[in-house]
Design a protein around this motif. Sequence first.
Motif, PDB file in Angstrom:
ATOM      1  N   ARG A 188      11.431   5.544  -1.218  1.00 31.67           N
ATOM      2  CA  ARG A 188      12.145   4.359  -0.736  1.00 31.67           C
ATOM      3  C   ARG A 188      12.303   4.332   0.774  1.00 31.67           C
ATOM      4  NH1 ARG A 188      15.489   2.116  -4.868  1.00 31.67           N
ATOM      5  NH2 ARG A 188      13.923   2.004  -6.482  1.00 31.67           N
TER       6      ARG A 188
ATOM      7  N   LEU B  81       0.830  -1.198   0.000  1.00 27.75           N
ATOM      8  CA  LEU B  81       0.000   0.000   0.000  1.00 27.75           C
ATOM      9  C   LEU B  81       0.870   1.256   0.000  1.00 27.75           C
ATOM     10  CD1 LEU B  81      -3.010   0.303  -0.028  1.00 27.75           C
ATOM     11  CD2 LEU B  81      -2.987   0.588   2.444  1.00 27.75           C
ATOM     12  N   ALA B  82       1.888   1.213   0.815  1.00 22.68           N
ATOM     13  CA  ALA B  82       2.789   2.363   0.869  1.00 22.68           C
ATOM     14  C   ALA B  82       3.407   2.602  -0.500  1.00 22.68           C
ATOM     15  CB  ALA B  82       3.868   2.128   1.913  1.00 22.68           C
ATOM     16  N   ARG B  83       3.747   1.514  -1.164  1.00 21.25           N
ATOM     17  CA  ARG B  83       4.345   1.669  -2.489  1.00 21.25           C
ATOM     18  C   ARG B  83       3.302   2.134  -3.504  1.00 21.25           C
ATOM     19  NH1 ARG B  83       7.232  -3.464  -4.171  1.00 21.25           N
ATOM     20  NH2 ARG B  83       8.009  -2.095  -5.804  1.00 21.25           N
ATOM     21  N   LEU B  84       2.077   1.638  -3.341  1.00 21.81           N
ATOM     22  CA  LEU B  84       1.004   2.073  -4.236  1.00 21.81           C
ATOM     23  C   LEU B  84       0.808   3.580  -4.136  1.00 21.81           C
ATOM     24  CD1 LEU B  84      -1.484   1.446  -6.044  1.00 21.81           C
ATOM     25  CD2 LEU B  84      -2.805   1.222  -3.954  1.00 21.81           C
ATOM     26  N   ARG B  85       0.936   4.099  -2.889  1.00 22.59           N
ATOM     27  CA  ARG B  85       0.742   5.531  -2.707  1.00 22.59           C
ATOM     28  C   ARG B  85       1.982   6.324  -3.104  1.00 22.59           C
ATOM     29  NH1 ARG B  85      -4.317   4.732  -3.054  1.00 22.59           N
ATOM     30  NH2 ARG B  85      -5.259   3.709  -1.273  1.00 22.59           N
ATOM     31  N   GLY B  86       2.949   5.623  -3.629  1.00 19.70           N
ATOM     32  CA  GLY B  86       4.120   6.314  -4.149  1.00 19.70           C
ATOM     33  C   GLY B  86       5.044   6.860  -3.080  1.00 19.70           C
ATOM     34  N   HIS B  87       5.029   6.242  -1.893  1.00 22.64           N
ATOM     35  CA  HIS B  87       5.969   6.680  -0.852  1.00 22.64           C
ATOM     36  C   HIS B  87       7.401   6.462  -1.323  1.00 22.64           C
ATOM     37  CE1 HIS B  87       2.963   6.359   2.721  1.00 22.64           C
ATOM     38  NE2 HIS B  87       2.564   7.168   1.766  1.00 22.64           N
TER      39      HIS B  87
ATOM     40  N   ARG C 110      10.906   5.987   3.083  1.00 22.90           N
ATOM     41  CA  ARG C 110       9.685   5.925   3.866  1.00 22.90           C
ATOM     42  C   ARG C 110       9.132   4.496   3.857  1.00 22.90           C
ATOM     43  NH1 ARG C 110       4.934  10.149   2.627  1.00 22.90           N
ATOM     44  NH2 ARG C 110       3.464   9.362   4.166  1.00 22.90           N
TER      45      ARG C 110
END
Lengths: 283, 994
Positions: B319, B311-317, B321
Amino acid sequence: MTAAVRCDGIVQIYRTRELEVVALRDVDLVIDPGETVALLGPSGAGKSTLLWLMAGLLRPSAGRLRLNGSDVSRLSPRALDRMRAADIGVVLQNPSRNLIPYATPAQNVAFAQRAARPDRRRVAELLDRVGLGGNRHPHAGRMSGGEQQRLAVAVALANAPRLLLADEPTSQLDAASGEAVIDLIKETAVETSSTVVVVTHDPVVSEALGRTITIRDGRVGTEGRHGEDFVVIGREGAVQLPPEFHELLPPGTMARIEPLADGVVLRRAEPGDDGDETRRAGR
Amino acid sequence: MRGWGLTLRGLWERRTLSLIVLVVALVPVATASVGPIFAESAGTEIVRTTLAESTPDERGWRFTAPHSGVPAQAARFAAGGSFLHPPIKGMELLSPEATSLTKYPLMWQDGQCEHVTLLVGRCPAAAGEIMVSRAAGFPLGHRVRVTGVIERPKPDGKSRPAPLQVVGVYHAPNPGDPFWFGRNLFAQSAGFTEGNGDPLFTVPATRESTVVNGATWTDAATVVIDATRITAADLPRLAELDASAQQLANADTETIVFSGLAGPLGELRSQTASLGVPALLVIAQLVGLGWLLLFLTVSDLVTARGPEIALARLRGHGRLRVWRFGLAEPLVLLAVALPAGLALGLALASAMAGALLTVAVPVTVTGQSVLAGAAVLLGGVVAAGLAARNVAVRPVTEEWRRTPRRTARGWIIDAVILAVTGLGLAELLTTGIITENSGQQAGALAVPGLLAVAAALLSCRFLPSLARRLFGPTRRAGGIGVFLALRQIARGPATAGSLIVLGTAFGLATFATAAWSVTSANFERVARIHNGADAVLITRTESVADFRKAVERADPSGVRAAPVLVLPGPPKMLATDPARFAHVANWDRPAASLTGRLGADVAPRVTLTGDRFRLRIHPVEIPKYWEVRMFADLRVPGEATVKSIPLGAPDRAMLEWGLPPACRTAPCELRGLRGDVSYLSGADMDEHPLLAIEATEVATRSGGRWRAIDAGLTDPDRWRGTGSAGADGLTLDMAAFTATKMIPATYPEELPALVNSLTGNDFTPGLDQAYLVRQAPVPVGPAVPGLDVPGGVVDLELADRVAFAIHPKAEFQVWVAPGHLAAVRDGLLAQGLPVYEPRLMSGLVARYSSQGPGLALMLLLMAAIAAAVLALGRAVLALYSAARQRGYELAALEAAGARTPALRSALLLEQLIILCAGMLAGVTSGVVAAWAALPRIPEFVVPPITPPLLYEPSLPLLAAVTGGALLAALVAAAVTAEILLRGVRPDRLRGAPG
Ligand SMILES: Nc1ncnc2c1ncn2[C@@H]1O[C@H](COP(=O)(O)OP(=O)(O)O)[C@@H](O)[C@H]1O
Ligand SMILES: [Mg+2]
């Protein structure tokens, strides 16, 4: 004007242990900025795959995908992350997947904001608009499917995206809240002049949006504008006949193409028959 | 910081998993840190007691030089260790007193007034004032003049000895006070004058106001170790300081450094060195197990967070973070586990110190314990990193829709581990006892852990394929439960993690239990033999007869106490009453066989009391140029060796001589009659006449009356030697160039001795350590009670008959059977005998346990417990995560109509098979490791020469421990399965992955 999304001959192949699944084959599609598009099609047609591609979560196996003019295949993972954080909002198909179950609605919305420091005003505003305002709400994991879906939309809008991608955002909502969610999406689109792509099975939703695109068997089958459906001539002249005409021209039928001034007519060709007889027999 | 709340909430969300990770991290941290913490405390105890028992000069350094740079040197030196007292400054000058010429040290030592007792007057305060000892005999106000110190030259140029006025008289202090550095300063008070007087204490001002004359002031500074403050950690620094003190002396030729520290240092080194290897072994295994467990559980924790990380990666956080988000939970847990584990370790170590150490020493978290704890956690950090990397790097979409991939585990890691295990094992088997300085044996040390891992690895290769084989038959015949269980096992990877941990934990638990049972049995075995009996009292009497009488009075029953006279030898000799010894000694052999073999038929003693001795003989004619003399050999009370009285030439009928004065009051014993020949010049060497001297009567005179003694002169059984006894009396045959001797046969020619090793037909030391008689060895195996070195047990009465005295080094021990210590001790005390603290077998065991290797044994035991706890935890965790992963599957099965009992039996059966396989692999590897490693791990500071150590672990104990662990694991598995099954509802399918 650069298109918000431009697909040129996109092919997406999933490789598994035993076999390769071709989820998308030769998709050509242009979506202009500010357009609201409904993606339709049967299950397994490749809608979600197309959405993931547009979110920059996958790279196409072949073809070229441009988002706001930049080629996804050429972007570094970091640039893709940045783009997702800044310009793209995603609602995944499974509502609970969009959320951190043990976080509050506000935390969930804040989590999707780009800045490290949350913009509380926008969070509250978004929650209000999806009917989840106030602090009385439990953790996302404890909310009903409908609430989760509404919250998911709020989360996807958290970073004021230029491109909003939603995979069946109303599947668990009753008609009224479904409409409310779609209204929210449309309003936001108008307000921020953002582009919207919604995967849906709901005719109410597709009617509410400016344009419909039906994906079938990994291809763009038909397109509709203002309630009328058109087939799309694909690469090398491929045309997908919509299922409602399969009775007339069942798969495997030989057909004759008759040119007209503004297009062509397809006629079933019985072996040995001429065209007129065929038309008569069909009536 | 943002995200803290979320992290904590996430931990709570996954509380079961978090708790397990915490426990899995905490337990090995605690157990790994107990070792160094406790070892440090135990080491501190050793250091402090050793130093406390040393003489003052072994506890510090004394710097002296004929110049005043010494105090500064010493101050710099003393700053080098926080455990050193500040230097004690001093100065002295040795010179004769003007009239008596007795040499007096005129001295000052900083703080002298607090270390002497003033009898009259006061301490010197001004120049020219002194304080003298009472033994010196100077009255108060007297002016002492020593030749070495003279007045400042007057203008007339004359120099007179400076008057030193006595202002105080002191009582000679205790020379054991470290302040005096063990110097023999107060000889005059102690009564040995030899021209040296006790110090004349003055003040430094005296030196300034006077001038030396043919003598020099020596500046001195004493640096003493504070034995209440030094810890084991200071030992290396102490050695460095000692070395630097020597360097100081080498660099400055005028400075002399006195110190006896080398002695205690050497002793300390050998004591503490023995702790290292076993402790390292325990810690190494624990760290290994901790790594393994943490690796698996932390991976689970991170994997469980997969959807959120996606999810964090989906939201484009970014690296950073994403990583922070992904690692926050496990790192928080590990960060909590370190201090918590150390605190737990500290608590455990404190408890152990309270129970095992005799002196209160500080128990503190040491750097090493933190290192050990952190080393354990490192596995978790690595696992977290790898797992997070895995989740953070693979395509996000895979989190939602997994593409089945080929997940076959390579053979490379397995091959490496197996190879390393093989090498380590080979190394272990080819070396002797592992020692501290053989650093290259790290491989051998890791063998138990490696073996456990290797066996577990093999079993997790073997088990799935076995399940696959059985798969077919059960599909047809068995119920759905068996089918499901086998299918799950056959899938492999899910099983592997559990199997590896279970196998390893069971392996280590088995090894630790085996090690514990072997070592504690050896402690018991060695203590039994070295102490000899349950309790040993030390006393002292005048004679063997008194000794025997005292024991008889203290224990009339004859089975509770035995007199044992111990002679150091070598070979060591125990002289005892065989009948009593058989009852009291720690001896497994039938007592009767022992009693019979020590006795011998002997003649009665010939005792003499009186002031004069007379031997009646048939006079013989003595050849020309021969000088023949007769002697009687006596054993005289209070004499260390044989006492011979001259009887003159046998040319008279009556040979008589005075008896030693001791024989008037106490019986002396006639131990032989002998004669020898000297030749006067002119003797004809070719002529060899034979002389036969016949003795017919032995008599003593007391109170003026002669009385004949029954010496059995006519009884051939009562005498032996170069002659014969017969009807005519005792005949001593005397030939040319030979002496002649007949002795009463009061003891056998060879003394029967029960020996623990056959060293040939040796002489026994005898009660007087005079090695007068050979022993007739009766080998009774390698272990004889009371003998920690080669030696033998002999009959006390016979040994007494051989000896002429009791050697001062002989120890009078009274061995006491269990439960009778108080009675026997009171019985001895009632007779007015000195009785010292008893030596208890249990005390000896306790001492072994608190020495280095013994401490490691305690740690091993804790490791066993920890390993069992971890195995249990892992069993539950495996079930938990397996069932959780298969929750959907179970729900689907239930929705499809499979009944809960079938699912329950499937879950249970699966766990049972895995548990049993893990146990089998673990027990096998543990037993092999015990067999290979135990004989090579030091158990004692000084390996005992006898009894031989045994290395067979107690099978019932092993069975009990592994069985108990298995049972507990099963119960836990059953309970967990039940809880999980209750939670399986078909409605979970709603959220199924799509
Ligand atoms: N990770 C994957 N591995 C293998 N096949 C996949 C994977 N994801 C999707 N597919 C296949 O790709 C096709 C398109 O899937 P999807 O895009 O989810 O369709 P839709 O959303 O229209 O239902 C389906 O046939 C599906 O089985
Ligand atoms: Mg879909």
